[in-house]
Design a protein around this motif. Structure first.
Motif, mmCIF file in Angstrom:
data_model
loop_
_atom_site.group_PDB
_atom_site.id
_atom_site.type_symbol
_atom_site.label_atom_id
_atom_site.label_comp_id
_atom_site.label_asym_id
_atom_site.label_seq_id
_atom_site.Cartn_x
_atom_site.Cartn_y
_atom_site.Cartn_z
ATOM 1 N N SER A 358 0.842 -1.213 0.000
ATOM 2 C CA SER A 358 0.000 0.000 0.000
ATOM 3 C C SER A 358 0.869 1.252 0.000
ATOM 4 N N GLY A 359 1.978 1.219 0.732
ATOM 5 C CA GLY A 359 2.864 2.387 0.812
ATOM 6 C C GLY A 359 3.523 2.692 -0.533
ATOM 7 N N THR A 360 3.882 1.648 -1.297
ATOM 8 C CA THR A 360 4.500 1.905 -2.606
ATOM 9 C C THR A 360 3.471 2.551 -3.538
ATOM 10 N N GLY A 361 2.181 2.250 -3.300
ATOM 11 C CA GLY A 361 1.110 2.876 -4.085
ATOM 12 C C GLY A 361 1.117 4.389 -3.906
ATOM 13 N N LEU A 362 1.432 4.856 -2.706
ATOM 14 C CA LEU A 362 1.487 6.305 -2.461
ATOM 15 C C LEU A 362 2.635 6.940 -3.237
ATOM 16 N N TYR A 431 15.007 -2.156 9.525
ATOM 17 C CA TYR A 431 14.014 -1.305 10.189
ATOM 18 C C TYR A 431 13.935 -1.575 11.697
ATOM 19 N N PHE A 432 14.821 -2.425 12.200
ATOM 20 C CA PHE A 432 15.028 -2.491 13.639
ATOM 21 C C PHE A 432 16.117 -1.489 14.041
ATOM 22 N N GLU A 433 16.723 -0.878 13.012
ATOM 23 C CA GLU A 433 17.836 0.047 13.274
ATOM 24 C C GLU A 433 17.556 1.474 12.808
ATOM 25 N N THR A 434 16.502 1.640 12.063
ATOM 26 C CA THR A 434 16.188 2.972 11.541
ATOM 27 C C THR A 434 14.675 3.105 11.399
ATOM 28 N N PRO A 435 14.112 4.302 11.621
ATOM 29 C CA PRO A 435 12.658 4.407 11.499
ATOM 30 C C PRO A 435 12.198 4.389 10.049
ATOM 31 N N GLY A 436 10.965 3.991 9.855
ATOM 32 C CA GLY A 436 10.399 3.990 8.502
ATOM 33 C C GLY A 436 8.890 3.922 8.592
ATOM 34 N N THR A 437 8.213 4.441 7.565
ATOM 35 C CA THR A 437 6.748 4.435 7.550
ATOM 36 C C THR A 437 6.249 3.325 6.633
ATOM 37 N N PHE A 438 5.302 2.563 7.120
ATOM 38 C CA PHE A 438 4.701 1.469 6.355
ATOM 39 C C PHE A 438 3.184 1.630 6.402
ATOM 40 N N VAL A 439 2.517 1.176 5.347
ATOM 41 C CA VAL A 439 1.046 1.253 5.315
ATOM 42 C C VAL A 439 0.541 -0.179 5.160
ATOM 43 N N ASN A 440 -0.204 -0.645 6.152
ATOM 44 C CA ASN A 440 -0.590 -2.049 6.112
ATOM 45 C C ASN A 440 -1.780 -2.280 5.188
ATOM 46 N N TYR A 441 -2.235 -3.516 5.090
ATOM 47 C CA TYR A 441 -3.277 -3.868 4.108
ATOM 48 C C TYR A 441 -4.598 -3.164 4.394
ATOM 49 N N GLN A 442 -4.779 -2.688 5.643
ATOM 50 C CA GLN A 442 -6.009 -1.946 5.965
ATOM 51 C C GLN A 442 -5.860 -0.460 5.679
ATOM 52 N N GLY A 443 -4.682 -0.057 5.201
ATOM 53 C CA GLY A 443 -4.436 1.366 4.941
ATOM 54 C C GLY A 443 -3.975 2.100 6.191
ATOM 55 N N LEU A 444 -3.605 1.361 7.251
ATOM 56 C CA LEU A 444 -3.161 2.021 8.485
ATOM 57 C C LEU A 444 -1.681 2.372 8.373
ATOM 58 N N ARG A 445 -1.387 3.627 8.645
ATOM 59 C CA ARG A 445 -0.005 4.120 8.542
ATOM 60 C C ARG A 445 0.710 3.811 9.848
ATOM 61 N N ARG A 446 1.827 3.113 9.740
ATOM 62 C CA ARG A 446 2.553 2.714 10.954
ATOM 63 C C ARG A 446 4.040 2.969 10.788
ATOM 64 N N ARG A 447 4.653 3.287 11.906
ATOM 65 C CA ARG A 447 6.068 3.672 11.829
ATOM 66 C C ARG A 447 6.891 2.721 12.689
ATOM 67 N N THR A 448 7.977 2.227 12.103
ATOM 68 C CA THR A 448 8.875 1.389 12.897
ATOM 69 C C THR A 448 9.714 2.303 13.785
ATOM 70 N N ALA A 449 10.077 1.798 14.943
ATOM 71 C CA ALA A 449 10.955 2.567 15.833
ATOM 72 C C ALA A 449 12.197 1.724 16.058
ATOM 73 N N PRO A 450 13.376 2.304 15.942
ATOM 74 C CA PRO A 450 14.586 1.485 16.039
ATOM 75 C C PRO A 450 14.991 1.160 17.475
ATOM 76 N N PRO A 451 14.927 -0.104 17.882
ATOM 77 C CA PRO A 451 15.386 -0.460 19.221
ATOM 78 C C PRO A 451 16.910 -0.550 19.320
ATOM 79 N N VAL A 452 17.559 -0.799 18.195
ATOM 80 C CA VAL A 452 19.026 -0.955 18.229
ATOM 81 C C VAL A 452 19.669 -0.091 17.148
ATOM 82 N N GLU A 453 21.007 0.053 17.251
ATOM 83 C CA GLU A 453 21.729 0.851 16.255
ATOM 84 C C GLU A 453 22.296 -0.037 15.158
#
Ligand code: SF4
Ligand code: SF4
Ligand code: FES
Length: 491
Positions: A358-362, A431-453
């Motif tokens: 969905s995110g690539t669609g944007l 994406y465990f090391e850097t933030p990123g925005t993803f849009v799931n199949y329901q169209g919900l926008r979600r952001r990863t948060a990096p727990p490690v470097e």
């Protein structure tokens, strides 16, 4: 809608609400073992006993519905004594191996003993019933029957959630124990939820066992990228290492995690993790790898293709689109990925294995580009000399790339992902090391948060693309992931 009084506070609840849920609404906590909000009520552990005025005996709060005018007490002397008795009963045959138990620190028995009991055991260690100690049951779990309090959460999870019914209570009374049904294996694809749901240390995770004491763990809320469902979860980590992923139950998407998603963190520290660039099969530093890839792109100007990826964040796809349009200046680029979305197994696992279709669609809406079929046709026709792609997205054109054999410049986090015949590979931060925005199949926008470097020298993909642009054409001047998002409209 009945109105009841709990510990002197009045609350109106829906018909059918249990006393436990009504108390929760008031912020009154009632201890429980067998109760789980997403499983059927069993009412077997008796830890939730409360006093109801005019009732002859204490009642279980998890299975008693609120009725008009009920007066409930959750902290009377009678209730406190009952809790102590229940704990004494549950601990009679418990092995008390807390010092070597992986559940220590998040164990229902430890916690409630400290909160509601603190009584000395009247039972001698030698008199305790013996049960089978640790044994592997299925690929992900270890079962220690001696620690089990027979709450049956595990049995109900397998019969009600996965509907695979592998587990059963065997025998009766104090001979009872949990075991696999004959001929069954505990490999249902969601089995690690059983370790989470077990309130004591009877079921533990083979992956997490003895890796870390839970009180050392820090928790970072993030998103699973194992498929398009995009389950919310927490990464538990310490000293720059992730030790486990746990579900973050939410109303939109998930209560549980599938086993595949839960183990995705292992790629971060896998032996094949890329920390340097690769040219043909030789490892080199990122900078010369970028220079070499940039030179090849420059040579092939007019015949370069850029492929986005539904496995990458919106920011990283947007940076790739900017690379294609503003630096390489090609019209051979594609952010058009179709997939049938929907839950494959009726539980969580999505038909779409990629987390960001969905995110690539944007990105496509903002930057345009070719369809995947058209890009594939141009590659097959020999019009493309160099293809830049993320490793898993390149897999979508596997046969075409193999037949046409353009020079491949691949972005990959792990060596195992690199397609055969790749000329240059550029590493990037997971994406465990850097933030990123993803849009799931329901169209919900979600952001990863990096727990490690990220390992030293490994950069987010948008930053790698930014540097590559400088070597292969005009600079993109991206100072942050957000810079790449210019023009992208989130719904
Ligand atoms: S193994 Fe754990 S979840 Fe299963 S019945 Fe025993 S205590 Fe409950
Ligand atoms: S269902 Fe998909 S998003 Fe959810 S835990 Fe599994 S792989 Fe991750
Ligand atoms: S939580 Fe109510 S009986 Fe177990």
């Amino acid at each position: 809608m009945p109105t009841i009084t709990i510990d002197g506070k009045s609350v109106e609840v829906e018909k059918g609400t249990t006393l436990l849920a009504a108390a929760q609404k008031l912020g009154v906590y009632i201890p429980r073992y067998c109760y789980h909000p997403k499983l059927s009520v069993s009412g077997n552990c008796r830890m939730c006993l409360v006093e109801v005025e005019k009732a002859p005996k204490l009642v279980t709060a998890c299975s008693t519905e609120a009725a008009e005018g009920m007066i409930v007490r959750t902290a009377s002397d009678k209730v406190k004594a009952a809790r102590r008795d229940v704990l004494e009963y549950l601990l009679i045959n418990h092995p008390l191996d807390c010092p070597i138990c992986d559940q220590a620190g998040e164990c229902g028995l430890q916690d409630y003993y400290m909160e509601y009991s603190l009584a000395r055991s009247r039972f001698k260690m030698a008199d305790k019933a013996r049960r089978q100690k640790r044994r592997a049951v299925g690929p992900h779990l270890v079962l220690d029957n001696e620690r089990c309090i027979l709450c049956t959460r595990c049995v109900r999870f397998c019969s009600e959630v996965t509907r695979t019914s592998e587990l059963e209570v065997m025998e009766r009374a104090d001979h009872s124990y949990i075991d696999l049904k004959e001929g069954k294996a505990l490999d249902n694809g969601y089995s690690l939820n059983i370790a989470d749901n077990c309130p004591v240390g009877a079921f533990t995770s083979r992956d997490f066992r003895f890796k870390q004491r839970v009180w050392f763990l820090k928790k970072t809320p993030t998103v699973c990228l194992g498929c398009a469902t995009g389950c919310l979860m927490e990464a538990h980590h310490n000293e720059n290492t992730i030790y486990r992923l746990m579900p973050s139950p939410n109303a939109e998407t998930n209560t549980w995690l599938c086993d595949h998603g839960r183990l995705t963190y292992k790629a971060v520290r896998a032996g094949d993790r890329l920390t340097k660039g690769v040219i043909k099969n030789g490892l080199i530093d990122l900078e010369p790898a970028l220079r070499e890839a940039g030179a090849r792109i420059d040579e092939a100007r007019g015949a370069v293709a850029v492929l986005g990826s539904p496995w990458l964040s919106v920011e990283d796809n947007a940076a790739l689109a900017r690379l294609a349009k503003d630096s390489v200046k090609t019209e051979n680029y594609c952010f058009d990925f179709a997939s049938e979305p929907g839950i494959k197994d009726g539980i969580l696992i999505n038909k779409d294995p990629a987390p960001n279709t969905s995110g690539t669609g944007l990105v496509k809406t903002a930057h345009g580009g070719l369809s995947l079929e058209e890009l594939s046709r141009r590659i097959a026709a020999g019009q493309i000399k160099v293809v830049l792609a993320e490793a898993r997205a390149a897999g979508l054109l596997k046969d075409t790339l193999k037949a046409a054999a353009p020079l491949l410049v691949i972005f990959a986090a792990n060596k195992g992902e690199i397609p055969a015949g790749t000329y240059a590979t550029l590493p990037y931060a997971s994406y465990f090391e850097t933030p990123g925005t993803f849009v799931n199949y329901q169209g919900l926008r979600r952001r990863t948060a990096p727990p490690v470097e990220a390992p030293e020298g490994v950069k987010p993909l948008w930053a790698v693309v930014n540097k590559l642009a400088a070597y292969s054409g005009a600079s993109l001047q991206l100072d942050s992931a957000e810079d790449a998002l210019k023009g992208i409209v989130f719904k």
